[in-house]
Design a protein around this motif. Structure first.
Motif, PDB file in Angstrom:
ATOM      1  N   GLU A   1       4.667  45.074 -35.704  1.00 44.36           N
ATOM      2  CA  GLU A   1       5.009  45.598 -37.143  1.00 44.36           C
ATOM      3  C   GLU A   1       6.245  46.571 -36.913  1.00 44.36           C
ATOM      4  OE1 GLU A   1       1.784  47.191 -39.729  1.00 44.36           O
ATOM      5  OE2 GLU A   1       0.464  47.028 -37.777  1.00 44.36           O
ATOM      6  N   MET A   2       7.008  46.545 -35.904  1.00 44.44           N
ATOM      7  CA  MET A   2       8.098  47.199 -35.728  1.00 44.44           C
ATOM      8  C   MET A   2       9.000  47.387 -36.931  1.00 44.44           C
ATOM      9  SD  MET A   2       8.928  47.720 -31.790  1.00 44.44           S
ATOM     10  CE  MET A   2       8.356  45.959 -31.331  1.00 44.44           C
ATOM     11  N   GLY A   3       9.165  46.008 -37.668  1.00 43.06           N
ATOM     12  CA  GLY A   3      10.132  45.663 -38.568  1.00 43.06           C
ATOM     13  C   GLY A   3       9.887  46.463 -39.824  1.00 43.06           C
ATOM     14  N   GLN A   4       8.613  46.790 -39.811  1.00 47.74           N
ATOM     15  CA  GLN A   4       8.074  47.410 -41.282  1.00 47.74           C
ATOM     16  C   GLN A   4       7.995  49.007 -40.825  1.00 47.74           C
ATOM     17  OE1 GLN A   4       6.639  44.241 -40.057  1.00 47.74           O
ATOM     18  NE2 GLN A   4       8.039  43.557 -41.348  1.00 47.74           N
ATOM     19  N   VAL A   5       7.774  49.465 -39.822  1.00 51.13           N
ATOM     20  CA  VAL A   5       7.697  50.903 -39.514  1.00 51.13           C
ATOM     21  C   VAL A   5       8.749  51.561 -39.058  1.00 51.13           C
ATOM     22  CG1 VAL A   5       5.272  50.618 -39.372  1.00 51.13           C
ATOM     23  CG2 VAL A   5       6.652  50.619 -37.390  1.00 51.13           C
ATOM     24  N   LEU A   6      10.004  50.879 -38.504  1.00 49.15           N
ATOM     25  CA  LEU A   6      10.846  52.111 -37.924  1.00 49.15           C
ATOM     26  C   LEU A   6      11.715  52.191 -38.898  1.00 49.15           C
ATOM     27  CD1 LEU A   6      11.594  49.765 -34.456  1.00 49.15           C
ATOM     28  CD2 LEU A   6      10.538  51.949 -34.932  1.00 49.15           C
ATOM     29  N   PRO A   7      12.197  53.493 -38.990  1.00 51.64           N
ATOM     30  CA  PRO A   7      12.966  53.962 -40.085  1.00 51.64           C
ATOM     31  C   PRO A   7      14.457  54.206 -40.170  1.00 51.64           C
ATOM     32  CG  PRO A   7      12.324  55.880 -38.815  1.00 51.64           C
ATOM     33  CD  PRO A   7      11.933  54.909 -38.096  1.00 51.64           C
ATOM     34  N   SER A   8      15.264  53.729 -39.218  1.00 55.11           N
ATOM     35  CA  SER A   8      16.612  53.955 -39.253  1.00 55.11           C
ATOM     36  C   SER A   8      17.175  52.657 -38.629  1.00 55.11           C
ATOM     37  CB  SER A   8      17.198  55.124 -38.814  1.00 55.11           C
ATOM     38  OG  SER A   8      16.987  55.363 -37.488  1.00 55.11           O
ATOM     39  N   PRO A   9      18.473  52.272 -38.689  1.00 55.67           N
ATOM     40  CA  PRO A   9      19.308  51.372 -37.762  1.00 55.67           C
ATOM     41  C   PRO A   9      19.249  51.689 -36.293  1.00 55.67           C
ATOM     42  CG  PRO A   9      20.210  51.590 -39.726  1.00 55.67           C
ATOM     43  CD  PRO A   9      19.081  52.570 -39.970  1.00 55.67           C
ATOM     44  N   SER A  10      19.153  53.093 -36.139  1.00 54.46           N
ATOM     45  CA  SER A  10      19.390  53.499 -34.733  1.00 54.46           C
ATOM     46  C   SER A  10      18.039  53.162 -33.882  1.00 54.46           C
ATOM     47  CB  SER A  10      19.498  54.954 -34.568  1.00 54.46           C
ATOM     48  OG  SER A  10      18.568  55.926 -35.230  1.00 54.46           O
ATOM     49  N   HIS A  11      16.992  53.068 -34.564  1.00 53.40           N
ATOM     50  CA  HIS A  11      15.625  52.744 -33.604  1.00 53.40           C
ATOM     51  C   HIS A  11      15.724  51.343 -33.304  1.00 53.40           C
ATOM     52  CE1 HIS A  11      14.215  56.516 -35.981  1.00 53.40           C
ATOM     53  NE2 HIS A  11      13.754  56.719 -34.722  1.00 53.40           N
ATOM     54  N   PHE A  12      16.402  50.413 -34.116  1.00 53.56           N
ATOM     55  CA  PHE A  12      16.342  49.164 -33.861  1.00 53.56           C
ATOM     56  C   PHE A  12      17.404  48.802 -32.751  1.00 53.56           C
ATOM     57  CE2 PHE A  12      14.188  49.067 -38.076  1.00 53.56           C
ATOM     58  CZ  PHE A  12      13.558  48.054 -37.837  1.00 53.56           C
ATOM     59  N   GLU A  13      18.577  49.598 -32.736  1.00 53.10           N
ATOM     60  CA  GLU A  13      19.569  49.456 -31.636  1.00 53.10           C
ATOM     61  C   GLU A  13      19.023  49.936 -30.593  1.00 53.10           C
ATOM     62  OE1 GLU A  13      22.394  52.122 -33.104  1.00 53.10           O
ATOM     63  OE2 GLU A  13      23.043  50.567 -35.014  1.00 53.10           O
ATOM     64  N   GLN A  14      17.939  50.951 -30.328  1.00 54.19           N
ATOM     65  CA  GLN A  14      17.236  51.629 -29.182  1.00 54.19           C
ATOM     66  C   GLN A  14      16.539  50.473 -28.430  1.00 54.19           C
ATOM     67  OE1 GLN A  14      14.945  55.173 -30.090  1.00 54.19           O
ATOM     68  NE2 GLN A  14      16.793  56.130 -30.900  1.00 54.19           N
ATOM     69  N   LEU A  15      15.994  49.382 -29.255  1.00 57.38           N
ATOM     70  CA  LEU A  15      15.265  48.479 -28.904  1.00 57.38           C
ATOM     71  C   LEU A  15      15.830  47.173 -28.485  1.00 57.38           C
ATOM     72  CD1 LEU A  15      12.058  48.964 -31.388  1.00 57.38           C
ATOM     73  CD2 LEU A  15      12.317  49.611 -28.944  1.00 57.38           C
ATOM     74  N   ALA A  16      17.026  47.001 -28.933  1.00 55.65           N
ATOM     75  CA  ALA A  16      17.889  46.099 -28.725  1.00 55.65           C
ATOM     76  C   ALA A  16      17.940  45.505 -27.235  1.00 55.65           C
ATOM     77  CB  ALA A  16      19.247  45.894 -29.450  1.00 55.65           C
ATOM     78  N   PRO A  17      17.948  46.258 -26.304  1.00 55.58           N
ATOM     79  CA  PRO A  17      17.938  46.020 -24.782  1.00 55.58           C
ATOM     80  C   PRO A  17      16.734  45.112 -24.293  1.00 55.58           C
ATOM     81  CG  PRO A  17      18.713  48.170 -24.914  1.00 55.58           C
ATOM     82  CD  PRO A  17      18.327  47.671 -26.368  1.00 55.58           C
ATOM     83  N   LEU A  18      15.848  45.151 -25.282  1.00 53.56           N
ATOM     84  CA  LEU A  18      14.449  44.418 -24.833  1.00 53.56           C
ATOM     85  C   LEU A  18      14.671  42.776 -25.006  1.00 53.56           C
ATOM     86  CD1 LEU A  18      11.890  46.814 -26.406  1.00 53.56           C
ATOM     87  CD2 LEU A  18      12.616  46.681 -23.780  1.00 53.56           C
ATOM     88  N   ILE A  19      15.615  42.646 -25.900  1.00 54.57           N
ATOM     89  CA  ILE A  19      15.919  41.126 -26.262  1.00 54.57           C
ATOM     90  C   ILE A  19      17.097  40.535 -25.631  1.00 54.57           C
ATOM     91  CG2 ILE A  19      16.288  39.470 -28.251  1.00 54.57           C
ATOM     92  CD1 ILE A  19      13.765  41.326 -28.543  1.00 54.57           C
ATOM     93  N   THR A  20      16.763  39.611 -24.515  1.00 52.40           N
ATOM     94  CA  THR A  20      18.034  39.113 -23.691  1.00 52.40           C
ATOM     95  C   THR A  20      18.349  37.925 -24.434  1.00 52.40           C
ATOM     96  OG1 THR A  20      16.099  37.701 -22.627  1.00 52.40           O
ATOM     97  CG2 THR A  20      16.345  39.747 -21.585  1.00 52.40           C
ATOM     98  N   GLU A  21      19.483  37.492 -23.854  1.00 51.91           N
ATOM     99  CA  GLU A  21      20.378  36.110 -24.204  1.00 51.91           C
ATOM    100  C   GLU A  21      19.320  35.037 -23.775  1.00 51.91           C
ATOM    101  OE1 GLU A  21      23.966  35.766 -22.546  1.00 51.91           O
ATOM    102  OE2 GLU A  21      24.867  37.758 -23.454  1.00 51.91           O
ATOM    103  N   GLU A  22      18.568  35.099 -22.714  1.00 49.03           N
ATOM    104  CA  GLU A  22      17.643  33.964 -22.447  1.00 49.03           C
ATOM    105  C   GLU A  22      16.654  33.870 -23.514  1.00 49.03           C
ATOM    106  OE1 GLU A  22      18.689  36.293 -20.401  1.00 49.03           O
ATOM    107  OE2 GLU A  22      19.677  35.200 -19.029  1.00 49.03           O
ATOM    108  N   MET A  23      15.983  34.969 -23.994  1.00 50.47           N
ATOM    109  CA  MET A  23      15.071  34.912 -25.126  1.00 50.47           C
ATOM    110  C   MET A  23      15.587  34.049 -26.385  1.00 50.47           C
ATOM    111  SD  MET A  23      13.325  38.463 -24.861  1.00 50.47           S
ATOM    112  CE  MET A  23      12.327  38.568 -26.258  1.00 50.47           C
ATOM    113  N   ILE A  24      16.757  34.489 -26.736  1.00 53.75           N
ATOM    114  CA  ILE A  24      17.563  34.073 -27.876  1.00 53.75           C
ATOM    115  C   ILE A  24      17.819  32.576 -27.616  1.00 53.75           C
ATOM    116  CG2 ILE A  24      19.573  34.027 -29.209  1.00 53.75           C
ATOM    117  CD1 ILE A  24      19.546  37.306 -28.757  1.00 53.75           C
ATOM    118  N   ALA A  25      18.211  32.299 -26.643  1.00 53.28           N
ATOM    119  CA  ALA A  25      18.812  30.626 -26.263  1.00 53.28           C
ATOM    120  C   ALA A  25      17.372  29.628 -26.246  1.00 53.28           C
ATOM    121  CB  ALA A  25      19.326  30.696 -24.679  1.00 53.28           C
ATOM    122  N   ARG A  26      16.129  30.261 -26.011  1.00 54.16           N
ATOM    123  CA  ARG A  26      14.881  29.402 -25.957  1.00 54.16           C
ATOM    124  C   ARG A  26      14.398  29.549 -27.492  1.00 54.16           C
ATOM    125  NH1 ARG A  26      13.242  32.742 -21.633  1.00 54.16           N
ATOM    126  NH2 ARG A  26      12.021  33.908 -22.997  1.00 54.16           N
TER     127      ARG A  26
END
Length: 319
Positions: free
Chosen positions: A241-266
């Motif tokens: 539910e992070m997409g529904q409850v996080l309140p600002s763009p900076s919060h999503f930026e803080q989580l971006a390192p969890l998403i790797t290029e390998e995850m996206i490629a798959r």
């Protein structure tokens, strides 16, 4: 077979760019448009967030394609009586080619007016009451309403289309899907899940339209396309539910390192393999969708539209 449309991203592009993309979509053979409704982008790299109703007005004068918000939250940031006026005017400007897609929203966009962000069950209650108010206003009759969440007094829309604006409801779980089946003119969801489509149809949705959307990143260098997705849309791959409850763009930026290029490629459609693009859209057809919208991530918009016009849309029968 489904109809195929283009998904305009207000998070990533400014008003003039969105109007130009609508023109290119029509020229490429897409049959309809979705447009997102945000107050903030998901992250600063996306970098835009124009007021969707102004953009819809401009698009209505630039192309003849039907257009739908995907999706508007008519519950917190903007009162449903005001959303109803915006939707009715949009329908008039498009000669009845406008649908109002609605959902229960995200804190990212809605908390900006200072209200406490309610839990999911309350948000769905608010959405259902908002839909009731908007449907009454679309009749052009005077409306007074004193409900659990909203008050409307002596409101009347004087500029209304000949037919009430259809309201499609977004749902990603059983409760929201049940609401869409019960109260919607159609159903919106973002994954090609047959179970959700079946729940909607058996729960009262019947033959009402089911629409879905997906994001791709066309480019001649697949590795560069993967990097573009990670830079701009890593939020798409966050769980729960992070997409529904996080309140600002900076919060999503803080989580971006969890998403790797390998995850996206798959998990994302990247590059210029037409078979891969066709397969992604066909998955929605196989799941029983009536309309499928595709969004191009990143700056390679003209190349994307040329690619879909020549390599992808001709292979999708029924388009």
């Amino acid at each position: 077979m489904p109809e195929y449309g283009y998904f305009l991203s207000c998070e990533e592009f400014g008003p003039a760019e969105l109007v130009e993309q609508a023109r290119m979509a029509e020229q490429a053979g897409f049959r309809s448009l979705w447009i997102s409704d945000h107050y903030h982008p998901w992250n600063s790299a996306q970098g835009q967030s124009p007021f969707v109703w102004s953009v819809i007005g401009a698009i209505s004068q630039a192309v003849s394609l039907p257009i739908e918000t995907a999706v508007t939250c008519p519950t917190v940031r903007i009162h449903p009586a005001v959303v109803a006026q915006a939707a009715a005017t949009s329908a008039v400007m498009t000669n009845g080619r406008f649908r109002l897609g609605v959902g229960s929203g995200e804190a990212l966009n809605e908390h900006v007016v200072g209200h406490t962000w309610p839990p999911a069950d309350v948000r769905l209650e608010m959405l259902e009451e908002a839909i009731l108010i908007m449907r009454r206003l679309f009749t052009g009759e005077e409306v007074t309403h004193h409900g659990t969440h909203y008050t409307v007094e002596n409101a009347r829309l004087y500029t209304v289309p000949d037919e009430p604006v259809p309201i499609d409801i977004s749902g990603f779980g059983p409760k929201a899907t049940a609401l869409a089946a019960r109260a919607g003119d159609g159903y919106i969801t973002m994954m090609p899940e047959t179970d959700m489509v079946e729940q909607f149809r058996k729960g009262g949705g019947g033959t009402k339209p089911v629409s879905g959307g997906t994001k791709v990143c066309w480019g001649t260098d697949r590795a560069e396309a993967v990097r573009t997705v990670r830079r701009l849309w890593s939020n798409e791959f966050l769980p729960g539910e992070m997409g529904q409850v996080l309140p600002s763009p900076s919060h999503f930026e803080q989580l971006a390192p969890l998403i790797t290029e390998e995850m996206i490629a798959r998990n994302a459609v990247c590059g210029d393999d037409a078979d891969e693009h066709v397969a992604a859209l066909t998955a929605f057809a196989d799941a029983g969708f009536d309309v499928v919208y595709v969004n191009q991530i990143g700056p390679e918009q003209r190349g994307f539209f040329d690619f879909y016009r020549t390599k992808v849309l001709p292979r999708l029968s029924g388009n």
